[in-house]
Design an enzyme around this catalytic site. Structure first.
Site, PDB file in Angstrom:
ATOM      1  N   ASP A   1      28.856 -25.924 -28.686  1.00  0.00           N
ATOM      2  CA  ASP A   1      28.549 -24.514 -29.374  1.00  0.00           C
ATOM      3  C   ASP A   1      28.124 -23.614 -28.444  1.00  0.00           C
ATOM      4  O   ASP A   1      27.265 -23.946 -27.525  1.00  0.00           O
ATOM      5  CB  ASP A   1      27.684 -24.847 -30.448  1.00  0.00           C
ATOM      6  CG  ASP A   1      27.966 -25.879 -31.487  1.00  0.00           C
ATOM      7  OD1 ASP A   1      28.932 -25.709 -32.255  1.00  0.00           O
ATOM      8  OD2 ASP A   1      27.226 -26.669 -31.298  1.00  0.00           O
TER       9      ASP A   1
ATOM     10  N   ASP B   1      30.736 -31.628 -31.098  1.00  0.00           N
ATOM     11  CA  ASP B   1      31.354 -30.407 -30.415  1.00  0.00           C
ATOM     12  C   ASP B   1      30.719 -29.913 -29.457  1.00  0.00           C
ATOM     13  O   ASP B   1      29.416 -30.130 -29.349  1.00  0.00           O
ATOM     14  CB  ASP B   1      31.929 -29.377 -31.627  1.00  0.00           C
ATOM     15  CG  ASP B   1      30.537 -28.833 -32.185  1.00  0.00           C
ATOM     16  OD1 ASP B   1      29.407 -29.006 -31.733  1.00  0.00           O
ATOM     17  OD2 ASP B   1      31.016 -27.919 -33.138  1.00  0.00           O
TER      18      ASP B   1
ATOM     19  N   ASP C   1      32.967 -24.312 -30.470  1.00  0.00           N
ATOM     20  CA  ASP C   1      32.496 -23.437 -31.369  1.00  0.00           C
ATOM     21  C   ASP C   1      32.117 -22.200 -30.354  1.00  0.00           C
ATOM     22  O   ASP C   1      31.230 -22.242 -29.559  1.00  0.00           O
ATOM     23  CB  ASP C   1      31.349 -23.596 -32.309  1.00  0.00           C
ATOM     24  CG  ASP C   1      32.096 -24.654 -33.349  1.00  0.00           C
ATOM     25  OD1 ASP C   1      33.381 -24.507 -33.847  1.00  0.00           O
ATOM     26  OD2 ASP C   1      31.211 -25.068 -34.202  1.00  0.00           O
TER      27      ASP C   1
HETATM   28  N1  CTP Z   1      26.382 -23.520 -38.051  1.00  0.00           N
HETATM   29  C1  CTP Z   1      26.400 -22.304 -38.632  1.00  0.00           C
HETATM   30  N2  CTP Z   1      27.202 -21.887 -39.465  1.00  0.00           N
HETATM   31  C2  CTP Z   1      28.353 -22.775 -39.458  1.00  0.00           C
HETATM   32  C3  CTP Z   1      28.374 -23.926 -38.583  1.00  0.00           C
HETATM   33  C4  CTP Z   1      27.110 -24.231 -37.950  1.00  0.00           C
HETATM   34  O1  CTP Z   1      25.232 -21.520 -38.669  1.00  0.00           O
HETATM   35  N3  CTP Z   1      29.432 -22.518 -40.299  1.00  0.00           N
HETATM   36  C5  CTP Z   1      25.026 -23.802 -37.091  1.00  0.00           C
HETATM   37  C6  CTP Z   1      24.247 -25.226 -37.808  1.00  0.00           C
HETATM   38  O2  CTP Z   1      23.221 -24.589 -38.696  1.00  0.00           O
HETATM   39  C7  CTP Z   1      23.611 -25.668 -36.459  1.00  0.00           C
HETATM   40  C8  CTP Z   1      24.477 -25.259 -35.352  1.00  0.00           C
HETATM   41  O3  CTP Z   1      25.270 -24.215 -35.726  1.00  0.00           O
HETATM   42  O4  CTP Z   1      22.504 -25.071 -36.396  1.00  0.00           O
HETATM   43  C9  CTP Z   1      25.401 -26.284 -34.860  1.00  0.00           C
HETATM   44  O5  CTP Z   1      25.928 -26.960 -35.736  1.00  0.00           O
HETATM   45  P1  CTP Z   1      26.890 -28.107 -35.428  1.00  0.00           P
HETATM   46  O6  CTP Z   1      27.782 -27.913 -34.251  1.00  0.00           O
HETATM   47  O7  CTP Z   1      27.781 -28.734 -36.801  1.00  0.00           O
HETATM   48  O8  CTP Z   1      25.872 -29.525 -35.436  1.00  0.00           O
HETATM   49  P2  CTP Z   1      25.114 -29.665 -33.886  1.00  0.00           P
HETATM   50  O9  CTP Z   1      23.736 -29.645 -34.232  1.00  0.00           O
HETATM   51  O10 CTP Z   1      25.384 -29.071 -32.797  1.00  0.00           O
HETATM   52  O11 CTP Z   1      25.330 -31.329 -33.810  1.00  0.00           O
HETATM   53  P3  CTP Z   1      26.546 -32.151 -32.892  1.00  0.00           P
HETATM   54  O12 CTP Z   1      26.213 -32.341 -31.895  1.00  0.00           O
HETATM   55  O13 CTP Z   1      27.215 -33.127 -34.067  1.00  0.00           O
HETATM   56  O14 CTP Z   1      27.772 -30.967 -32.829  1.00  0.00           O
HETATM   57 MN    MN Z   2      27.629 -28.853 -32.117  1.00  0.00          MN
HETATM   58 MN    MN Z   3      29.547 -26.599 -34.211  1.00  0.00          MN
END
Ligand code: CTP
Ligand code: MN
Ligand code: MN
Length: 520
Positions: A331, A329, A444
């Site tokens: 963020d 995703d 997100d």
């Molecule tokens: N996070 C959070 N609370 C959530 C979801 C996510 O604090 N409900 C934080 C996670 O701890 C992480 C960050 O948001 O540090 C990003 O989460 P995520 O998008 O799931 O992972 P990524 O590291 O960005 O990996 P990806 O590239 O797969 O998205």
């Molecule tokens: Mn992410």
């Molecule tokens: Mn995320």
């Protein structure tokens, strides 16, 4: 001529012309075997003694190295050094056996050249206990610099798969244990060759060590291979690939016999709004988001934010901030330099995006964080309470991207191709990815007041394990409570303010680790 017992004859002859058994004629007892003892590391006097012993037993032991020599006997030398020496003698082309002294002494004892076994061969590298690299690593991932590259990817991939499987099976404790073990291996300065190098390393439990040993000795782990191939794992992957479906729901469905998307549709299960959107955009959402696509989304979000509140700031967080080339995703963290001005911002941003047709799905959660209520007694929760939005964006493709779009989108590496195709045909409502001028991307959005921005930025940059380790460090080592909102010092009974990530690391007594080195 004496009859050689069968067993011994086999031994003697099986590995090349190592020797012939024969009579008592000392001079030509083993004519095919011409020995040379290397003085290097053996020493002159020992060499003389051993040479004489050999000759007495009927072996031909040469004083000088020459082309006649068939076996070079060494003591305490590694193969590489002896080959270098051999080359200096002009003998690198010769078919010479390089053997350890143990072969020589055993042959002496046997009275004939013994069969050459692996253990008689010179070690490729000097095996000197003091020279085995024993690694040392700090206990918490937040004390370490973990880049995206590592020297042990076979091992870290194996452990990560077991971690993923545990998480998908709703066994978070086991998942964290495997993640921690993988994270330790990620920071080692070179490839692990034997488990003896891992002595004293933190976070390597018996289970992880067994997996590591398996991979080092056999090239792969039987547990990893059987997990990968298991119906349960495959079904969990496919079902949790649906946005809005977690481990618990997937497990319930699997127990009802639902293993793939078609079975889910046929089951007639009522899906919630998120799951319906997840199913509708399944292929797109399971296709990794590239850096270029993330940048396009960033531009879009910045445009939306700027048009509703000009001085508001947008920062890309998550994996892309850590330098990952792709992600599941994108963020973002949004704030405003004036405290309080961020209130009410998110709905306006979403309306703007909605009106322009950039939103396929969105669900907003209101901010529920109140410092006075959080209080020192509350346990650190991994869930923060910012106003946030989990969404699915409609990202328009450029001409070039559309042309490069995969014809047959591979949803998931555990899904069979045939299944994928039939799946596609059973969903006429979803236009094939290649024909569309857009793709769905998970986004997100999180809003933070400026006073909490540094904590939010640190908390949303990840990785998840790095965050978990920061909170563990804060609690166990510093008696502090860290969240994405604040840092509370239990001893001083007060909140520690910070306006940058650097300040938070300093409060925690940690060296600053930049985002690119938080890939634990
Ligand atoms: N996070 C959070 N609370 C959530 C979801 C996510 O604090 N409900 C934080 C996670 O701890 C992480 C960050 O948001 O540090 C990003 O989460 P995520 O998008 O799931 O992972 P990524 O590291 O960005 O990996 P990806 O590239 O797969 O998205
Ligand atoms: Mn992410
Ligand atoms: Mn995320």
């Amino acid at each position: 001529m004496m009859l050689v017992p069968l067993k011994r004859r086999k031994l003697v002859l099986s590995k090349g012309n190592t020797g012939v058994d024969g009579g008592d004629i000392v001079a030509a007892k083993f004519p095919q075997v011409v020995l040379f003892l290397l003085e290097r590391k053996m020493g002159a006097s020992r060499r003389t003694f051993l040479s004489q012993l050999g000759r007495r037993k009927g072996f031909q032991v040469e004083e000088q190295f020459s082309k006649k020599v068939t076996h070079v006997i060494c003591e305490n030398n590694c193969a590489e050094d002896v080959r270098t020496w051999l080359a200096s003698q002009g003998g690198e082309q010769a078919e010479v056996h390089l053997l350890d002294i143990s072969w020589y002494t055993e042959s002496m004892r046997a009275g004939h050249p013994v069969h050459m076994l692996d253990r008689h061969e010179l070690q490729e590298l000097q095996v000197d206990k003091s020279e085995v690299v024993v690694f040392s690593v700090p206990a918490y991932a937040c004390q370490r610099r973990t880049t995206l590259e590592n020297h042990n990817t076979t091992l870290t991939d194996a452990l990560s798969l077991l971690a993923e499987n545990a998480e998908l099976s709703d066994e978070d404790g086991r998942g964290v244990a495997f993640r921690r073990a993988a994270a330790v291996l990620k920071v080692l300065p070179s490839a692990v060759k034997s488990t003896s190098q891992l002595t004293g390393l933190p976070c390597l439990g018996g289970h992880s060590l067994r997996v590591i040993k398996d991979v080092l000795e056999n090239g792969s782990s039987s547990e990893v291979e059987s997990t990968k191939g298991s119906e349960q794992y495959k079904a969990l992957k496919v079902l949790t690939g649906i946005f809005g479906v977690g481990a618990k729901t997937a497990d319930r469905w699997i127990r009802e016999g639902i293993h793939d998307l078609r079975q889910l549709r046929d089951s007639g299960h009522a899906l919630n709004r998120a799951q319906r959107a997840g199913l509708e955009h399944y292929d797109d959402i399971n296709q990794p988001v590239s850096k270029t696509e993330a940048a396009a989304i960033e531009e879009l979000v910045k445009k939306a934010v700027a048009s509703v509140l000009p001085r508001a700031q947008v920062v890309m967080t998550g994996g892309f901030r850590r330098g990952k080339p792709s992600g599941h995703d994108v963020d973002f963290l949004i704030t405003h330099p004036e405290e309080g001005r961020e209130v009410g911002l998110l709905p306006k941003v979403l309306s703007w995006l909605q009106s322009k047709g950039f939103l396929l799905y969105q669900k907003t959660t209101r901010n529920s964080y109140l410092e006075s209520k959080e209080g020192p007694g509350r346990p650190p929760s991994s869930m923060d309470r910012f106003e946030r939005c989990l969404s699915i964006f409609k990202l328009l493709r450029t001409e070039k991207q559309a042309a490069e779009a995969p014809q047959d989108v591979m949803v998931n590496d555990v899904q069979a191709e045939g299944e994928q195709k039939s799946d596609e045909s059973s969903r006429p409502e979803q236009t094939a990815a290649a024909d569309r001028r857009w793709r769905a991307v998970r986004v997100d959005l999180v809003v933070s007041p400026i006073s909490q921005f540094a904590f939010a930025l640190l908390g949303w940059t990840g990785s998840k394990l790095f965050e978990r380790e920061l909170r563990r460090w804060a609690g166990y080592e510093k008696s502090m409570c860290l969240s994405s909102h604040a840092l509370y010092d239990n001893n001083q009974r007060r909140y520690l303010r910070a306006s940058s990530e650097e300040e938070i690391f300093a409060h925690l007594g940690l060296e600053y680790i930049p985002p690119s080195e938080r890939n634990a």
